[in-house]
Motif scaffolding. Structure first.
Motif, PDB file in Angstrom:
ATOM      1  N   MET A 179       0.498  -1.246  -0.338  1.00 40.08           N
ATOM      2  CA  MET A 179       0.206   0.062   0.110  1.00 40.08           C
ATOM      3  C   MET A 179       0.999   1.547  -0.283  1.00 40.08           C
ATOM      4  SD  MET A 179      -3.125  -1.441   0.159  1.00 40.08           S
ATOM      5  CE  MET A 179      -3.648  -0.090   0.058  1.00 40.08           C
ATOM      6  N   THR A 180       2.079   1.736   0.645  1.00 37.04           N
ATOM      7  CA  THR A 180       2.972   2.371   0.922  1.00 37.04           C
ATOM      8  C   THR A 180       3.454   2.679  -0.925  1.00 37.04           C
ATOM      9  OG1 THR A 180       3.388   2.143   3.380  1.00 37.04           O
ATOM     10  CG2 THR A 180       4.711   3.149   1.611  1.00 37.04           C
ATOM     11  N   ALA A 181       3.852   1.582  -1.666  1.00 33.96           N
ATOM     12  CA  ALA A 181       4.120   1.945  -2.517  1.00 33.96           C
ATOM     13  C   ALA A 181       3.676   2.350  -3.848  1.00 33.96           C
ATOM     14  CB  ALA A 181       5.056   0.304  -3.215  1.00 33.96           C
ATOM     15  N   ILE A 182       2.072   1.688  -3.416  1.00 27.85           N
ATOM     16  CA  ILE A 182       1.422   1.785  -4.729  1.00 27.85           C
ATOM     17  C   ILE A 182       0.747   3.663  -4.665  1.00 27.85           C
ATOM     18  CG2 ILE A 182      -0.825   1.116  -3.370  1.00 27.85           C
ATOM     19  CD1 ILE A 182      -0.201   1.100  -7.057  1.00 27.85           C
TER      20      ILE A 182
ATOM     21  N   ASP B 268       1.088   8.921  -6.315  1.00 26.91           N
ATOM     22  CA  ASP B 268       1.132  10.540  -5.627  1.00 26.91           C
ATOM     23  C   ASP B 268       2.333  10.739  -6.945  1.00 26.91           C
ATOM     24  OD1 ASP B 268      -0.050  10.310  -4.076  1.00 26.91           O
ATOM     25  OD2 ASP B 268       1.194   9.977  -2.283  1.00 26.91           O
ATOM     26  N   ALA B 269       3.243  10.245  -7.908  1.00 24.08           N
ATOM     27  CA  ALA B 269       3.998  10.652  -8.509  1.00 24.08           C
ATOM     28  C   ALA B 269       3.241  11.015  -9.796  1.00 24.08           C
ATOM     29  CB  ALA B 269       5.466   9.456  -8.311  1.00 24.08           C
ATOM     30  N   VAL B 270       2.533   9.863  -9.921  1.00 21.77           N
ATOM     31  CA  VAL B 270       1.836   9.705 -11.187  1.00 21.77           C
ATOM     32  C   VAL B 270       1.321  11.632 -11.216  1.00 21.77           C
ATOM     33  CG1 VAL B 270       0.104   9.454 -12.807  1.00 21.77           C
ATOM     34  CG2 VAL B 270       1.672   7.441 -11.921  1.00 21.77           C
ATOM     35  N   ALA B 271       0.288  11.897 -10.274  1.00 22.22           N
ATOM     36  CA  ALA B 271      -0.392  13.109  -9.693  1.00 22.22           C
ATOM     37  C   ALA B 271       0.595  14.242 -10.319  1.00 22.22           C
ATOM     38  CB  ALA B 271      -0.964  12.582  -9.064  1.00 22.22           C
ATOM     39  N   ALA B 272       1.570  14.260  -9.819  1.00 21.48           N
ATOM     40  CA  ALA B 272       2.725  15.395  -9.221  1.00 21.48           C
ATOM     41  C   ALA B 272       3.493  15.578 -10.952  1.00 21.48           C
ATOM     42  CB  ALA B 272       3.619  15.127  -8.831  1.00 21.48           C
ATOM     43  N   GLY B 273       3.180  14.848 -12.365  1.00 22.54           N
ATOM     44  CA  GLY B 273       3.492  14.572 -13.894  1.00 22.54           C
ATOM     45  C   GLY B 273       4.674  13.482 -13.263  1.00 22.54           C
ATOM     46  N   GLN B 274       5.313  12.772 -12.407  1.00 24.84           N
ATOM     47  CA  GLN B 274       6.487  12.108 -12.856  1.00 24.84           C
ATOM     48  C   GLN B 274       6.237  11.061 -12.653  1.00 24.84           C
ATOM     49  OE1 GLN B 274       7.711  12.217  -8.629  1.00 24.84           O
ATOM     50  NE2 GLN B 274       8.287  14.445  -8.877  1.00 24.84           N
ATOM     51  N   SER B 275       7.067   9.513 -12.897  1.00 24.49           N
ATOM     52  CA  SER B 275       6.333   8.401 -13.416  1.00 24.49           C
ATOM     53  C   SER B 275       6.776   7.003 -12.237  1.00 24.49           C
ATOM     54  CB  SER B 275       7.771   7.573 -13.989  1.00 24.49           C
ATOM     55  OG  SER B 275       7.928   8.629 -15.693  1.00 24.49           O
ATOM     56  N   ALA B 276       5.714   6.388 -12.820  1.00 22.01           N
ATOM     57  CA  ALA B 276       5.482   5.328 -11.249  1.00 22.01           C
ATOM     58  C   ALA B 276       7.112   4.905 -10.875  1.00 22.01           C
ATOM     59  CB  ALA B 276       4.419   4.299 -11.699  1.00 22.01           C
ATOM     60  N   SER B 277       7.740   4.388  -9.849  1.00 21.06           N
ATOM     61  CA  SER B 277       8.646   3.668 -10.207  1.00 21.06           C
ATOM     62  C   SER B 277       8.886   2.374  -8.929  1.00 21.06           C
ATOM     63  CB  SER B 277      10.225   4.324  -8.910  1.00 21.06           C
ATOM     64  OG  SER B 277       9.501   5.058  -8.286  1.00 21.06           O
ATOM     65  N   TYR B 278       7.367   2.113  -7.969  1.00 25.27           N
ATOM     66  CA  TYR B 278       7.735   1.997  -7.116  1.00 25.27           C
ATOM     67  C   TYR B 278       7.169  -0.233  -7.544  1.00 25.27           C
ATOM     68  CZ  TYR B 278       9.127   4.459  -2.901  1.00 25.27           C
ATOM     69  OH  TYR B 278       9.846   4.685  -2.712  1.00 25.27           O
TER      70      TYR B 278
ATOM     71  N   THR C  60      12.123  -8.328 -13.921  1.00 21.45           N
ATOM     72  CA  THR C  60      12.485  -7.664 -15.365  1.00 21.45           C
ATOM     73  C   THR C  60      12.146  -6.576 -16.040  1.00 21.45           C
ATOM     74  OG1 THR C  60      13.827 -10.212 -15.317  1.00 21.45           O
ATOM     75  CG2 THR C  60      14.079  -8.554 -17.601  1.00 21.45           C
ATOM     76  N   LEU C  61      10.537  -6.970 -16.766  1.00 25.17           N
ATOM     77  CA  LEU C  61       9.996  -6.145 -17.778  1.00 25.17           C
ATOM     78  C   LEU C  61       9.462  -4.704 -17.414  1.00 25.17           C
ATOM     79  CD1 LEU C  61       6.981  -8.969 -18.646  1.00 25.17           C
ATOM     80  CD2 LEU C  61       8.784  -7.516 -20.094  1.00 25.17           C
ATOM     81  N   MET C  62       9.200  -4.429 -16.101  1.00 22.82           N
ATOM     82  CA  MET C  62       8.865  -3.534 -15.362  1.00 22.82           C
ATOM     83  C   MET C  62      10.527  -2.817 -15.258  1.00 22.82           C
ATOM     84  SD  MET C  62       5.486  -4.167 -13.213  1.00 22.82           S
ATOM     85  CE  MET C  62       4.638  -4.544 -13.506  1.00 22.82           C
ATOM     86  N   SER C  63      11.091  -3.368 -14.702  1.00 22.33           N
ATOM     87  CA  SER C  63      12.308  -2.158 -14.543  1.00 22.33           C
ATOM     88  C   SER C  63      13.658  -2.495 -15.808  1.00 22.33           C
ATOM     89  CB  SER C  63      13.563  -3.394 -13.976  1.00 22.33           C
ATOM     90  OG  SER C  63      14.179  -4.462 -14.534  1.00 22.33           O
ATOM     91  N   THR C  64      12.570  -2.560 -16.953  1.00 18.46           N
ATOM     92  CA  THR C  64      13.358  -1.652 -18.325  1.00 18.46           C
ATOM     93  C   THR C  64      13.066  -1.659 -19.155  1.00 18.46           C
ATOM     94  OG1 THR C  64      13.245  -4.736 -18.972  1.00 18.46           O
ATOM     95  CG2 THR C  64      15.383  -3.998 -18.466  1.00 18.46           C
ATOM     96  N   GLY C  65      11.294  -0.921 -18.674  1.00 20.04           N
ATOM     97  CA  GLY C  65      10.479  -0.024 -19.634  1.00 20.04           C
ATOM     98  C   GLY C  65       9.607  -1.674 -20.707  1.00 20.04           C
ATOM     99  N   LEU C  66       9.578  -2.619 -20.283  1.00 14.93           N
ATOM    100  CA  LEU C  66       9.425  -3.365 -21.692  1.00 14.93           C
ATOM    101  C   LEU C  66       8.027  -3.396 -20.865  1.00 14.93           C
ATOM    102  CD1 LEU C  66      11.360  -6.388 -22.220  1.00 14.93           C
ATOM    103  CD2 LEU C  66      10.758  -4.065 -23.853  1.00 14.93           C
ATOM    104  N   LEU C  67       7.139  -3.425 -19.724  1.00 13.30           N
ATOM    105  CA  LEU C  67       5.844  -3.572 -19.431  1.00 13.30           C
ATOM    106  C   LEU C  67       5.876  -1.857 -17.980  1.00 13.30           C
ATOM    107  CD1 LEU C  67       3.026  -4.792 -19.395  1.00 13.30           C
ATOM    108  CD2 LEU C  67       3.555  -6.322 -17.395  1.00 13.30           C
ATOM    109  N   ASN C  68       4.488  -1.710 -18.183  1.00 14.30           N
ATOM    110  CA  ASN C  68       4.153  -0.210 -17.876  1.00 14.30           C
ATOM    111  C   ASN C  68       4.408  -1.084 -15.984  1.00 14.30           C
ATOM    112  OD1 ASN C  68       4.032   1.399 -19.572  1.00 14.30           O
ATOM    113  ND2 ASN C  68       1.798   1.702 -19.578  1.00 14.30           N
ATOM    114  N   ILE C  69       4.710   0.144 -15.156  1.00 21.77           N
ATOM    115  CA  ILE C  69       4.227   0.048 -14.033  1.00 21.77           C
ATOM    116  C   ILE C  69       2.935   0.114 -13.231  1.00 21.77           C
ATOM    117  CG2 ILE C  69       5.344   0.013 -10.786  1.00 21.77           C
ATOM    118  CD1 ILE C  69       7.801   1.270 -12.618  1.00 21.77           C
ATOM    119  N   PRO C  70       2.562  -0.522 -12.540  1.00 19.36           N
ATOM    120  CA  PRO C  70       0.678  -0.280 -11.366  1.00 19.36           C
ATOM    121  C   PRO C  70       0.936   1.498 -11.240  1.00 19.36           C
ATOM    122  CG  PRO C  70       1.157  -2.240 -11.926  1.00 19.36           C
ATOM    123  CD  PRO C  70       2.114  -1.693 -12.277  1.00 19.36           C
ATOM    124  N   SER C  71      -0.369   1.705 -11.637  1.00 23.58           N
ATOM    125  CA  SER C  71       0.154   3.390 -10.987  1.00 23.58           C
ATOM    126  C   SER C  71      -1.564   4.039 -10.566  1.00 23.58           C
ATOM    127  CB  SER C  71       0.563   4.393 -11.924  1.00 23.58           C
ATOM    128  OG  SER C  71      -0.079   4.463 -13.419  1.00 23.58           O
TER     129      SER C  71
END
Length: 410
Positions: free
Chosen positions: A241-244, A249-259, A343-354
């Motif tokens: 829950m902390t991560a999602i 919050d990151a996406v709402a601020a115009g940044q990319s999801a990273s967790y 592997t997929l999400m850390s390399t950008g081959l699949l979007n991280i859920p936001s």
């Protein structure tokens, strides 16, 4: 192998079940189960917002999420105090324990310093990031009420029962709030930040690839011994829950999801849990085409729930639980899944859920595309399904041979 399996079934599993039956652990597990409807309420609104992005004239339903999932720490605090009293056999305190936990949480979560008068800061403190605080507050209140309740104060006195009831709630109320007041008001300790800082190493480890794989393996390992996956929610829920919330919050601020390590990546995506924990969809498909009449029948009975990622029937009916031939591939899958997703999400081959969508019973790969908002999820899901199928196949064929031999003997 036989000696190992005998040790697991005759010694290890019973001991673990005994440990998990501890009332404190049982209270935490029960609390995590009872807050699921409030998390799902928020999930439904996040899912609805996906539709709103395509049909913007639809009404704004965000207050439903803000005052369910958005105050989840408040709900956790009440439920934790309530469940401690229930599991510790203090029925007279089940409501008061929860209410006092809410009172203590308000004292702990009230913003300090420059944010002292900020409603938004307070709402943030009782949102998803503070779940660990709610658990600790509930346990603290539960401990005080438990110790006081065991004293049986005024039990055999001539004082009227209703007065005795008031006194026996008043005193532990004063104790819990008094201790908290001293720490927060007089010693000026920010208990919220202190508790979160204690949990952060756990969260940080959980947000690594080894942590992701460990979470997956531990849940699967114990599940193959018949121990419910719900028991681990007390550990995984604060991490997820902390991560999602950070991603939202990151996406709402115009940044990319990273967790990466969230409930959405673990459950809703249906990669790590394809068909359910231990990734049993591939096994179920193999059973549907088995040469064993028993396995074929069971496979066709179990396939509907498997499609919706519900695998208790196949876990206990195939069975996978305490079946050495099927436990091993289940453990392997529990390591392959998170490695694949990471592997997929850390390399950008699949979007991280936001988006916070924890509706794990949506059939895959529909849910996979929905939660990632990435059409590539179709390809990656299909490839992973083949990988799981390959992992299950040799073990299944040996098990199938045994079943055919048993059937031919009758």
């Amino acid at each position: 192998m036989n000696a190992f399996m005998n040790w697991l079934s005759d010694s290890f599993a019973p001991k673990m079940k005994e440990i998990f039956a501890n009332p404190w652990l049982s209270a935490i597990a029960s609390c995590m189960q009872k807050i699921i409807p409030y998390i799902l309420t928020g999930s439904l609104i996040f899912f609805y917002n996906v539709i709103v992005s395509f049909v913007p004239m639809l009404p704004d339903l965000s207050p439903i999420s803000n005052y369910s999932f958005g105050i989840i720490t408040l709900i956790v605090a009440f439920t934790m105090g309530n469940q401690c009293m229930e599991k510790l056999n203090h029925p007279e305190y089940v409501i008061n324990g929860g209410l006092t936990s809410v009172c203590v949480l308000f004292l702990v979560a009230t913003p300090m310093g420059e944010s002292a008068d900020s409603l938004s800061a307070f709402m943030g403190n009782i949102g998803a990031t503070g779940i660990a605080v709610g658990i600790i507050v509930g346990l603290f209140v539960g401990l005080v009420f438990h110790l006081w309740g065991n004293l049986r104060f005024l039990k055999d006195s001539s004082v009227p029962d209703f007065v005795t009831g008031w006194i026996n709630v008043l005193i532990p109320n004063v104790i819990t709030l008094g201790i908290t007041m001293i720490l927060v008001v007089h010693l000026n300790l920010n208990l919220l930040e202190l508790i979160l800082s204690i949990f952060m190493p756990l969260v940080n480890v959980g947000q690594t690839l080894p942590g992701f794989m460990l979470i997956s393996f531990v849940i699967a390992f114990f599940y193959t011994m018949g121990i419910s996956t719900w028991l681990w929610n007390a550990i995984t829920t604060p991490i997820f829950m902390t991560a999602i919330q950070a991603n939202i919050d990151a996406v709402a601020a115009g940044q990319s999801a990273s967790y990466i390590v969230t409930s959405e990546s673990f459950y809703t995506l249906a990669f790590v849990t394809m068909g359910g924990v231990c990734c049993t969809l591939g096994l179920n498909v193999l059973m549907c085409f088995s040469k064993s009449s028993q396995l074929k029948t069971l496979g066709r009975v179990f396939i509907a729930p498997s499609i919706f990622n519900i695998n208790e029937p196949i876990m206990f009916g195939a069975p996978v639980v305490f079946n050495p031939l099927l436990m091993i591939p289940a453990w392997i899958n529990a390591l392959v899944g998170p490695l694949y997703v990471w592997t997929l999400m850390s390399t950008g081959l699949l979007n991280i859920p936001s988006k916070m969508i924890q509706v794990g019973q949506i059939p895959a790969p529909i849910c996979s595309v929905m939660i990632t908002e990435d059409i590539r999820a179709l390809l990656w899901w299909a490839l992973l399904f083949v990988i799981y199928l390959v992992i299950w196949y040799p073990f299944f064929k040996v098990y199938e041979k045994q079943k055919i031999q048993e059937e031919s003997a009758y």
